[in-house]
Structures are given as structure tokens and as C-alpha cells.
Design an enzyme around this catalytic site. Structure first.
Site, PDB file in Angstrom:
ATOM      1  CE  LYS A  75     -51.559   6.185  15.532  1.00  0.00           C
ATOM      2  NZ  LYS A  75     -52.257   5.803  16.751  1.00  0.00           N
ATOM      3  CE  LYS A 106     -56.401  10.016   7.555  1.00  0.00           C
ATOM      4  NZ  LYS A 106     -57.544   9.124   7.854  1.00  0.00           N
ATOM      5  CE  LYS A 155     -52.917   0.186   7.170  1.00  0.00           C
ATOM      6  NZ  LYS A 155     -53.469  -0.160   8.489  1.00  0.00           N
TER       7      LYS A 155
END
Length: 334
Positions: free
Chosen positions: A200, A197, A115
Site C-alpha cells: 500500500k 510484494k 526501513k
């Protein structure tokens, strides 16, 4: 344990709209658990603050996700469905547990590294201590089981380490949680890159099916889904794109891979992708209808939020008071 049932705890971040991957990989399975377990599900809005949010949009998204939990079939009277930020014990316990977590443990967290690379302009302390807050989420409710994916395995491991360290000093304060592996479930991959994966937050709008997508959008996205140069509908490791579509079709129709291969024997990918799109659109139609009803009934949704926040606060406060006493904090005069 609550009501002599083992406790399952999970939640999803409070941003964006949930995806088909969220539904088939987690939410659909959550619905089946309430008869056997005491289920506590959070809308994890504190975790979402590691990325800058637009306040009005953020509040709207969090309410939408709460409604999607219920629309998917989670009964707010049988389960505890609540907002993480509405229970102050999460932040309070996180600070205490942070004092029992080592820098070396946090430095090993691969999700922080991933991240940080994505948000290089906002590498904040909250992102670094994210696993401690996640540990507080789980331990606050004395969870026995936590449904996790591969990307959350490290976070559960550090949660267990923190709980065992605390218990070794102060006695059996926390239940040490275990991973819950559902009997059925699916890891739904991106429609544009089947090696990662479905997410969203994917910048490619064609990669992800959102639960609130229109039927036309669903059909269009499946039509554009990446497959391979072969033309046979066959499940195989070397065919990740078509195998992902077969997994989705299997989840929404209940058909086995063998049945799917027979159904589409001699037919091309175009027919198959259209059939997957139709099946997914049909499966999501009742969920979307229920969602619209819930969002239109403000009084009902507000009453469920209030009731469940109070349940979560009750469960959490029992653990927090015990922890505060154990570490020697001055007891509050009530």
C-alpha cells in the site's frame, strides 16, 4: 488458552488503505479461523508512529482499516478486534521486554536496515526497537500461533528468543509462539514489478489494487499489469507477471492453474487481464458495500470498538500483572 481454544494473534498497520494482497494473503484467511481458534486482531497504530503521520488523516485511516476488517467478514463479537494504542499494556510490556533483549539481536534485524534506507531522514529509536514492541504484542495475549510472511520471520524468531529467555529466568510466564502457515493463501505481488510484494506504500499507483478502488480503477490497473513477451497464459517460474495474475484469478474464482490455462488457451493476455480485473472487482463489491454501511453507522462501529478494546484489555492485563510481579515491580494497590 482462552475458552480452551488455541490463540492466534495478528494485525496490520493503521495507515493507508488495505490492498488486494492484504486481503487474499491474510484477511480472507483470518475469517476462516474463528471457529477453530480464539482470534485476536489488532489495528497496529503504535507501530505506525515510526513514520511521521498527519494526525487527522492517521485517525481516519485507522478507523477505515478497523471497518475493513469487519467488512471482510471478521465478526467483532466472535473475534477480538481492537486498537493497539487503546491497550497500554503493549507499551508497558515492551519496556520490560526491551530489558531482556540484546543489542546484537536488534542489530541483526534486516527490516530495520531496509526501513532506515527508505527513511534516512528519520532513523528513530522506535524503528530500532520495533521488534520488541512486536514481541510484546504477541506475548501479551499468550498467542500460540502467529500468521507470518517471509518478511516477518525474523521478528517471530526474536519474539521466541525473548520469551524463552524470560521463561528460563522466571518460569513459564509466556507461551512461546509458533508460526501459523495457512492451508490456503497467496503471496500477491506488485502489478508493475512482480518480483516484489504488493504494498500500500508503493509510489506507483498502478502497482497496487486497493480494496476501496473503483471498478474502473481495478480494470485499468490490471490492463496495465506487467506480463512478458510471450502470449500464453501459463503458470511458470520464468513468467512471474502472468503467474501472479493467475494466482490472483485462482484466489477469487477458486479455479486451479490447469483450469485457467485451459480457459484461456489460444487467447491473448488482453482477454486474460480483463477477466482478472472483472473477477477481482466482482469479489470486492460486497466488501465495499459492507464497508460503506459500517462507516455510515457510527454508533455501531463505536460500540464494537469499545467492546473489543475492553476484551483486549482484560486479556492483556492478566499477562502484564504476572510479568510485573515476576520482575519485582511493586504491586499496585487496587
Amino acid at each position: 488458552m482462552i475458552n480452551d481454544k488455541r490463540i492466534i494473534y495478528s494485525g496490520m498497520q493503521a495507515t493507508g488503505t488495505l490492498t488486494l494482497g492484504n486481503y487474499l494473503g491474510a484477511l480472507k484467511n483470518w475469517v476462516t479461523l474463528s471457529s477453530e481458534y480464539e482470534c485476536i486482531y489488532g489495528v497496529m497504530d503504535l507501530h505506525s508512529l515510526t513514520v511521521r503521520q498527519v494526525p487527522a488523516k492517521f485517525r481516519k485511516s485507522a478507523r477505515s482499516i478497523y471497518a475493513l476488517y469487519v467488512a471482510a467478514g471478521l465478526d467483532p463479537e466472535k473475534n477480538c478486534i481492537y486498537y493497539q494504542s487503546h491497550v497500554s499494556g503493549h507499551a508497558e510490556l515492551s519496556w520490560i521486554l526491551g530489558c531482556f533483549t540484546y543489542m546484537g539481536e536488534l542489530n541483526r534485524m534486516t527490516q530495520f536496515k531496509d526501513k532506515s534506507a527508505k527513511h534516512a531522514d528519520n532513523i528513530n529509536a522506535g524503528l530500532y526497537t520495533y521488534p520488541v514492541l512486536m514481541a510484546a504484542d504477541i506475548l501479551l495475549y499468550q498467542a500460540d500461533l502467529v500468521p507470518i510472511g517471509v518478511d516477518q520471520k525474523q521478528h517471530l524468531e526474536i519474539t521466541r528468543d525473548i520469551a524463552q529467555r524470560f521463561n528460563a529466568i522466571y518460569g513459564d510466564v509466556f507461551t512461546v509462539p509458533e508460526a501459523y502457515v495457512p492451508k490456503t493463501g497467496a503471496k500477491i505481488m506488485s502489478l508493475q514489478d512482480p518480483m516484489k510484494k504488493m504494498s500500500k506504500s508503493d509510489e506507483n499507483v498502478n502497482a497496487t489494487i486497493l480494496l476501496l478502488d473503483s471498478k474502473d480503477d481495478i480494470l485499468r490497473k490490471f490492463k496495465r499489469a506487467v506480463t512478458d513477451s510471450d502470449s500464453a497464459v501459463r503458470y511458470a517460474e520464468e513468467k512471474p507477471g502472468i503467474s501472479n495474475l493467475m494466482g490472483i484469478y485462482s484466489c477469487v474464482t477458486g479455479k486451479s492453474f490447469e483450469e485457467i490455462e485451459k480457459e484461456f488457451d489460444g487467447r491473448g493476455y488482453g482477454d486474460f487481464k480483463a477477466a482478472v480485473g472483472e473477477a477481482v472487482a466482482d469479489a470486492l463489491a460486497p466488501l465495499k458495500a459492507r464497508y460503506q454501511e459500517l462507516m455510515a453507522d457510527k454508533a455501531y462501529l463505536d460500540s464494537m470498538i469499545k467492546m473489543n478494546d475492553e476484551k483486549a484489555q482484560y486479556y492483556a492485563s492478566k499477562t502484564l500483572r504476572k510479568v510485573q510481579k515476576k520482575v519485582g515491580l511493586t504491586e499496585r494497590i487496587r
